[in-house]
Design a protein around this motif. Structure first.
Motif, PDB file in Angstrom:
ATOM      1  N   GLY A   1       0.893  -0.905   0.634  1.00 14.31           N
ATOM      2  CA  GLY A   1       0.047  -0.036   0.290  1.00 14.31           C
ATOM      3  C   GLY A   1       0.947   1.296   0.287  1.00 14.31           C
ATOM      4  N   ALA A   2       0.428   2.296  -0.220  1.00 22.07           N
ATOM      5  CA  ALA A   2       0.920   4.048   0.180  1.00 22.07           C
ATOM      6  C   ALA A   2       2.226   3.926   1.019  1.00 22.07           C
ATOM      7  CB  ALA A   2      -0.544   4.897   0.014  1.00 22.07           C
ATOM      8  N   HIS A   3       3.287   4.562   1.368  1.00 22.69           N
ATOM      9  CA  HIS A   3       4.430   4.670   1.678  1.00 22.69           C
ATOM     10  C   HIS A   3       4.893   5.793   1.450  1.00 22.69           C
ATOM     11  CE1 HIS A   3       5.603   1.966  -1.048  1.00 22.69           C
ATOM     12  NE2 HIS A   3       7.162   2.545  -1.301  1.00 22.69           N
ATOM     13  N   TRP A   4       5.774   6.163   2.314  1.00 22.77           N
ATOM     14  CA  TRP A   4       6.594   7.500   1.896  1.00 22.77           C
ATOM     15  C   TRP A   4       7.763   7.146   1.433  1.00 22.77           C
ATOM     16  CZ3 TRP A   4       5.079  12.130   3.013  1.00 22.77           C
ATOM     17  CH2 TRP A   4       3.932  12.917   3.544  1.00 22.77           C
ATOM     18  N   ARG A   5       8.373   7.440   0.060  1.00 21.18           N
ATOM     19  CA  ARG A   5       9.442   7.129  -0.868  1.00 21.18           C
ATOM     20  C   ARG A   5      10.316   8.500  -0.314  1.00 21.18           C
ATOM     21  NH1 ARG A   5      11.650   3.555  -2.984  1.00 21.18           N
ATOM     22  NH2 ARG A   5      10.619   2.434  -4.456  1.00 21.18           N
ATOM     23  N   VAL A   6       9.852  10.181   0.329  1.00 24.22           N
ATOM     24  CA  VAL A   6      10.399  10.617   0.849  1.00 24.22           C
ATOM     25  C   VAL A   6       9.244  11.384   2.279  1.00 24.22           C
ATOM     26  CG1 VAL A   6      12.006  13.127   0.862  1.00 24.22           C
ATOM     27  CG2 VAL A   6      11.643  10.910  -1.310  1.00 24.22           C
ATOM     28  N   CYS A   7      10.240  11.313   2.901  1.00 22.86           N
ATOM     29  CA  CYS A   7       8.877  11.678   4.612  1.00 22.86           C
ATOM     30  C   CYS A   7       9.220  13.285   4.410  1.00 22.86           C
ATOM     31  CB  CYS A   7       9.740  10.943   5.508  1.00 22.86           C
ATOM     32  SG  CYS A   7       9.037   9.432   5.768  1.00 22.86           S
ATOM     33  N   PRO A   8       8.203  13.386   4.678  1.00 23.00           N
ATOM     34  CA  PRO A   8       8.341  15.149   4.824  1.00 23.00           C
ATOM     35  C   PRO A   8       9.609  16.174   6.152  1.00 23.00           C
ATOM     36  CG  PRO A   8       5.883  14.949   4.681  1.00 23.00           C
ATOM     37  CD  PRO A   8       6.915  13.745   4.766  1.00 23.00           C
ATOM     38  N   GLY A   9      10.414  16.364   5.882  1.00 23.99           N
ATOM     39  CA  GLY A   9      11.186  17.000   6.734  1.00 23.99           C
ATOM     40  C   GLY A   9      10.965  18.091   7.256  1.00 23.99           C
ATOM     41  N   GLU A  10      12.214  18.648   7.107  1.00 26.62           N
ATOM     42  CA  GLU A  10      13.031  19.852   7.476  1.00 26.62           C
ATOM     43  C   GLU A  10      12.421  21.195   6.680  1.00 26.62           C
ATOM     44  OE1 GLU A  10      16.895  20.563   9.148  1.00 26.62           O
ATOM     45  OE2 GLU A  10      16.462  18.927  10.509  1.00 26.62           O
ATOM     46  N   LYS A  11      12.635  20.178   4.814  1.00 27.93           N
ATOM     47  CA  LYS A  11      12.461  20.879   3.813  1.00 27.93           C
ATOM     48  C   LYS A  11      11.214  20.937   3.520  1.00 27.93           C
ATOM     49  CE  LYS A  11      16.316  19.550   1.551  1.00 27.93           C
ATOM     50  NZ  LYS A  11      17.285  18.855   0.855  1.00 27.93           N
ATOM     51  N   GLY A  12      10.276  20.464   4.145  1.00 30.81           N
ATOM     52  CA  GLY A  12       8.579  20.734   4.169  1.00 30.81           C
ATOM     53  C   GLY A  12       8.344  19.674   2.981  1.00 30.81           C
ATOM     54  N   TRP A  13       7.134  20.112   2.795  1.00 32.97           N
ATOM     55  CA  TRP A  13       6.204  19.009   1.968  1.00 32.97           C
ATOM     56  C   TRP A  13       6.597  19.731   0.329  1.00 32.97           C
ATOM     57  CZ3 TRP A  13       2.107  15.585   3.358  1.00 32.97           C
ATOM     58  CH2 TRP A  13       2.161  15.182   4.836  1.00 32.97           C
ATOM     59  N   LEU A  14       7.315  20.521   0.394  1.00 32.36           N
ATOM     60  CA  LEU A  14       7.059  20.812  -1.664  1.00 32.36           C
ATOM     61  C   LEU A  14       8.078  20.817  -2.247  1.00 32.36           C
ATOM     62  CD1 LEU A  14       4.826  24.177  -1.002  1.00 32.36           C
ATOM     63  CD2 LEU A  14       3.620  21.704  -1.225  1.00 32.36           C
ATOM     64  N   THR A  15       8.324  19.848  -3.162  1.00 30.90           N
ATOM     65  CA  THR A  15       9.247  20.170  -4.911  1.00 30.90           C
ATOM     66  C   THR A  15       9.370  21.400  -5.227  1.00 30.90           C
ATOM     67  OG1 THR A  15       9.260  18.043  -4.648  1.00 30.90           O
ATOM     68  CG2 THR A  15      10.051  18.675  -6.215  1.00 30.90           C
ATOM     69  N   ASP A  16      10.062  21.518  -5.519  1.00 34.72           N
ATOM     70  CA  ASP A  16      10.311  23.068  -6.368  1.00 34.72           C
ATOM     71  C   ASP A  16       9.775  22.323  -8.403  1.00 34.72           C
ATOM     72  OD1 ASP A  16      11.960  24.174  -9.145  1.00 34.72           O
ATOM     73  OD2 ASP A  16      10.401  25.335  -8.080  1.00 34.72           O
ATOM     74  N   PRO A  17       8.442  23.065  -8.693  1.00 27.71           N
ATOM     75  CA  PRO A  17       8.477  21.770  -9.919  1.00 27.71           C
ATOM     76  C   PRO A  17       8.385  21.904 -11.083  1.00 27.71           C
ATOM     77  CG  PRO A  17       6.375  24.293  -9.318  1.00 27.71           C
ATOM     78  CD  PRO A  17       7.723  23.905  -8.763  1.00 27.71           C
ATOM     79  N   GLY A  18       9.458  22.768 -11.269  1.00 24.58           N
ATOM     80  CA  GLY A  18      10.509  23.334 -12.168  1.00 24.58           C
ATOM     81  C   GLY A  18      11.477  22.324 -12.621  1.00 24.58           C
ATOM     82  N   ALA A  19      12.145  22.144 -11.196  1.00 20.46           N
ATOM     83  CA  ALA A  19      13.234  20.964 -10.932  1.00 20.46           C
ATOM     84  C   ALA A  19      12.550  19.792 -11.300  1.00 20.46           C
ATOM     85  CB  ALA A  19      13.592  21.011  -9.615  1.00 20.46           C
ATOM     86  N   LEU A  20      10.743  19.457 -10.872  1.00 16.12           N
ATOM     87  CA  LEU A  20      10.418  18.424 -10.893  1.00 16.12           C
ATOM     88  C   LEU A  20      10.023  18.052 -12.334  1.00 16.12           C
ATOM     89  CD1 LEU A  20       8.992  15.688 -10.119  1.00 16.12           C
ATOM     90  CD2 LEU A  20       7.439  17.505  -9.488  1.00 16.12           C
ATOM     91  N   GLU A  21       9.808  18.879 -13.321  1.00 12.09           N
ATOM     92  CA  GLU A  21       9.290  18.792 -14.477  1.00 12.09           C
ATOM     93  C   GLU A  21      10.730  18.314 -15.410  1.00 12.09           C
ATOM     94  OE1 GLU A  21       8.028  21.705 -18.787  1.00 12.09           O
ATOM     95  OE2 GLU A  21       7.552  22.170 -16.464  1.00 12.09           O
ATOM     96  N   ALA A  22      12.251  19.348 -14.765  1.00 11.00           N
ATOM     97  CA  ALA A  22      13.246  18.707 -15.638  1.00 11.00           C
ATOM     98  C   ALA A  22      13.151  17.593 -15.235  1.00 11.00           C
ATOM     99  CB  ALA A  22      14.092  19.567 -14.693  1.00 11.00           C
ATOM    100  N   ALA A  23      13.744  17.273 -14.137  1.00 14.91           N
ATOM    101  CA  ALA A  23      13.653  15.585 -13.863  1.00 14.91           C
ATOM    102  C   ALA A  23      13.115  14.366 -14.818  1.00 14.91           C
ATOM    103  CB  ALA A  23      13.940  15.375 -12.371  1.00 14.91           C
ATOM    104  N   ILE A  24      11.878  14.834 -14.477  1.00  8.71           N
ATOM    105  CA  ILE A  24      11.300  14.282 -15.982  1.00  8.71           C
ATOM    106  C   ILE A  24      11.694  13.723 -16.742  1.00  8.71           C
ATOM    107  CG2 ILE A  24       8.696  13.784 -16.461  1.00  8.71           C
ATOM    108  CD1 ILE A  24       7.420  14.816 -13.339  1.00  8.71           C
ATOM    109  N   GLY A  25      11.468  14.988 -17.844  1.00  8.84           N
ATOM    110  CA  GLY A  25      12.404  14.835 -18.106  1.00  8.84           C
ATOM    111  C   GLY A  25      13.272  14.299 -19.166  1.00  8.84           C
ATOM    112  N   ASP A  26      14.001  13.855 -18.225  1.00  8.49           N
ATOM    113  CA  ASP A  26      15.324  13.881 -18.065  1.00  8.49           C
ATOM    114  C   ASP A  26      15.580  12.478 -17.482  1.00  8.49           C
ATOM    115  OD1 ASP A  26      16.729  15.966 -18.668  1.00  8.49           O
ATOM    116  OD2 ASP A  26      17.373  15.923 -15.814  1.00  8.49           O
ATOM    117  N   ALA A  27      14.260  11.664 -17.240  1.00 10.25           N
ATOM    118  CA  ALA A  27      14.045  10.300 -16.983  1.00 10.25           C
ATOM    119  C   ALA A  27      13.777  10.020 -18.384  1.00 10.25           C
ATOM    120  CB  ALA A  27      12.430  10.564 -15.648  1.00 10.25           C
ATOM    121  N   PHE A  28      12.658  10.837 -19.232  1.00 11.19           N
ATOM    122  CA  PHE A  28      12.055  10.006 -20.173  1.00 11.19           C
ATOM    123  C   PHE A  28      13.280  10.080 -21.427  1.00 11.19           C
ATOM    124  CE2 PHE A  28       7.139  10.905 -18.730  1.00 11.19           C
ATOM    125  CZ  PHE A  28       7.268   9.446 -19.003  1.00 11.19           C
ATOM    126  N   GLY A  29      14.255  10.749 -21.036  1.00  9.29           N
ATOM    127  CA  GLY A  29      16.183  11.200 -22.042  1.00  9.29           C
ATOM    128  C   GLY A  29      14.803  11.249 -23.803  1.00  9.29           C
TER     129      GLY A  29
END
Length: 102
Positions: A65-93
């Motif tokens: 079932g659902a589980h944390w891959r990255v637990c919320p920590g000192e950085k909080g909950w939010l990932t920068d959407p620009g960094a996420l978009e770039a990482a997804i682009g890199d993941a697809f190649g």
């Protein structure tokens, strides 16, 4: 693809939930409010306000079932959407016939 993007983000990734039981496995990244208004990244879907997702207990880091891959920590909950978009682009190649900019 989500796990590859998570690996590419590394320490830039904030909280992330994996739900392996949801439609062939889903990875949820948390981004600032309003991100879904302009999100148009192929093979991903931005959840809109009012959508519910399974939020596991604080220390659940393994399935089933659902589980944390990255637990919320000192950085909080939010990932920068620009960094996420770039990482997804890199993941697809690059696509066939498409070159990466230098």
């Amino acid at each position: 693809m989500g796990l590859s993007a998570l690996a590419i983000l590394g320490p830039r990734c904030a909280a992330a939930i994996e739900d392996p039981l949801a439609s062939s496995g889903v990875l949820y990244f948390f981004t600032p409010p309003g991100t879904s208004d302009t999100w148009s990244v192929e093979n991903t879907r931005a959840l809109t306000p009012g959508t519910t997702i399974p939020v596991p207990p604080a220390r659940r880091t393994e399935g089933p079932g659902a589980h944390w891959r990255v637990c919320p920590g000192e950085k909080g909950w939010l990932t920068d959407p620009g960094a996420l978009e770039a990482a997804i682009g890199d993941a697809f190649g690059p696509r066939v016939g498409e070159e990466r900019p230098a």
